[in-house]
Design a protein around this motif. Sequence first.
Motif, PDB file in Angstrom:
ATOM      1  N   GLY A  17       0.794  -1.239   0.000  1.00 57.41           N
ATOM      2  CA  GLY A  17       0.000   0.000   0.000  1.00 57.41           C
ATOM      3  C   GLY A  17       0.820   1.279   0.000  1.00 57.41           C
ATOM      4  O   GLY A  17       1.753   1.460  -0.788  1.00 57.41           O
ATOM      5  N   ILE A  18       0.458   2.163   0.916  1.00 53.04           N
ATOM      6  CA  ILE A  18       1.075   3.498   0.974  1.00 53.04           C
ATOM      7  C   ILE A  18       2.575   3.387   1.282  1.00 53.04           C
ATOM      8  O   ILE A  18       3.416   4.034   0.643  1.00 53.04           O
ATOM      9  CB  ILE A  18       0.361   4.361   2.040  1.00 53.04           C
ATOM     10  CG1 ILE A  18      -1.087   4.637   1.609  1.00 53.04           C
ATOM     11  CG2 ILE A  18       1.119   5.671   2.276  1.00 53.04           C
ATOM     12  CD1 ILE A  18      -1.957   5.279   2.688  1.00 53.04           C
ATOM     13  N   GLY A  19       2.922   2.543   2.260  1.00 51.07           N
ATOM     14  CA  GLY A  19       4.332   2.396   2.645  1.00 51.07           C
ATOM     15  C   GLY A  19       5.182   1.907   1.485  1.00 51.07           C
ATOM     16  O   GLY A  19       6.305   2.376   1.276  1.00 51.07           O
ATOM     17  N   LYS A  20       4.637   0.969   0.733  1.00 51.61           N
ATOM     18  CA  LYS A  20       5.369   0.440  -0.427  1.00 51.61           C
ATOM     19  C   LYS A  20       5.581   1.537  -1.475  1.00 51.61           C
ATOM     20  O   LYS A  20       6.680   1.681  -2.033  1.00 51.61           O
ATOM     21  CB  LYS A  20       4.571  -0.722  -1.018  1.00 51.61           C
ATOM     22  CG  LYS A  20       5.155  -1.322  -2.269  1.00 51.61           C
ATOM     23  CD  LYS A  20       4.282  -2.477  -2.726  1.00 51.61           C
ATOM     24  CE  LYS A  20       4.705  -2.974  -4.099  1.00 51.61           C
ATOM     25  NZ  LYS A  20       3.890  -4.115  -4.519  1.00 51.61           N
ATOM     26  N   ALA A  21       4.545   2.331  -1.728  1.00 57.52           N
ATOM     27  CA  ALA A  21       4.671   3.411  -2.726  1.00 57.52           C
ATOM     28  C   ALA A  21       5.680   4.462  -2.279  1.00 57.52           C
ATOM     29  O   ALA A  21       6.483   4.959  -3.084  1.00 57.52           O
ATOM     30  CB  ALA A  21       3.299   4.062  -2.961  1.00 57.52           C
ATOM     31  N   LEU A  22       5.674   4.790  -0.986  1.00 51.74           N
ATOM     32  CA  LEU A  22       6.627   5.794  -0.493  1.00 51.74           C
ATOM     33  C   LEU A  22       8.052   5.236  -0.542  1.00 51.74           C
ATOM     34  O   LEU A  22       8.999   5.942  -0.899  1.00 51.74           O
ATOM     35  CB  LEU A  22       6.261   6.240   0.924  1.00 51.74           C
ATOM     36  CG  LEU A  22       4.876   6.910   1.078  1.00 51.74           C
ATOM     37  CD1 LEU A  22       4.698   7.452   2.490  1.00 51.74           C
ATOM     38  CD2 LEU A  22       4.683   8.039   0.077  1.00 51.74           C
TER      39      LEU A  22
END
Length: 238
Positions: A17-22
């Motif tokens: 999710g968000i952590g992977k994208a960041l």
Amino acid sequence: MGKGRLKIALITGGSKGIGKALGTGLAKVGYQVILTGRHEKDLKKTVQEIVSLGYQKPIYYILDITNSGLITQTIDAIAAQFGRIDVLINNAGIHRKGTLDLSEKDFRELLETNITGQFLVAQAVVPLMKRQRSGYIFNVVSRSATVGFPGTGGYCASKWGLRGLSESLYRELTPIGIKVTALCPAWVDTDMANRAGSPLAPEDRIQTQDLFHTIEWLLNLSDGACVKEVVITNPLSL
Ligand SMILES: NC(=O)c1ccc[n+]([C@@H]2O[C@H](COP(=O)([O-])OP(=O)(O)OC[C@H]3O[C@@H](n4cnc5c(N)ncnc54)[C@H](OP(=O)(O)O)[C@@H]3O)[C@@H](O)[C@H]2O)c1
């Protein structure tokens, strides 16, 4: 932040999710990314995906943010290897539907992960940032920290608490060179939004890339500019 040396970014909940994208975005712009999460298989898969894009290879640690002993051990290992953490993305979190119909166990788990876990990670990382006299902490909060939505009172309570913690840290740490921003997005297109039953179609949600563009913008601000929080909403659910 110093120029010309490798910058270190630690991301909790970096496997999805968000952590992977960041993590992907920060690896793309040259950071040494350190991903953490509870499941090694997902962490390994994310590392492979980032490497296959040709970006700086991340490392990973298995870390449950509700385990204070493991947090200390992990931050000590990072400090021994790299000597610093420039960016902390305090992101790992869980969602549960419900308000008074939540079980006590689910309510406690929400607070344990979404407030206590993020508190413990910040508590372990900030002394290192204080020694460096620099750093940036992004607390991934939620739009549910600005509105008490019906049917999701437990999650809202946890996120309002985290937003309060983030604002206190912002006021305590910004004057000594450590920036703190609470990211407060509405529905983001991740597995969590699917599991939580988001009424929005994936294309109507905030995209995870939008979150990376947001932190990239914030990281590029001059030392004299600080932003306490960024609230991002969806056009179909303001
Ligand atoms: N998606 C949205 O609509 C939305 C909107 C606003 C805010 N947020 C917030 O954004 C953050 C990330 O959400 P997401 O949508 O990316 O969720 P996601 O796709 O479910 O990913 C959650 C990440 O957190 C990790 N995680 C969960 N519990 C953990 C724990 N106890 N210790 C360590 N890692 C843990 C998961 O990995 P493991 O399961 O392997 O541990 C995973 O990497 C959360 O704080 C969430 O509340 C999400």
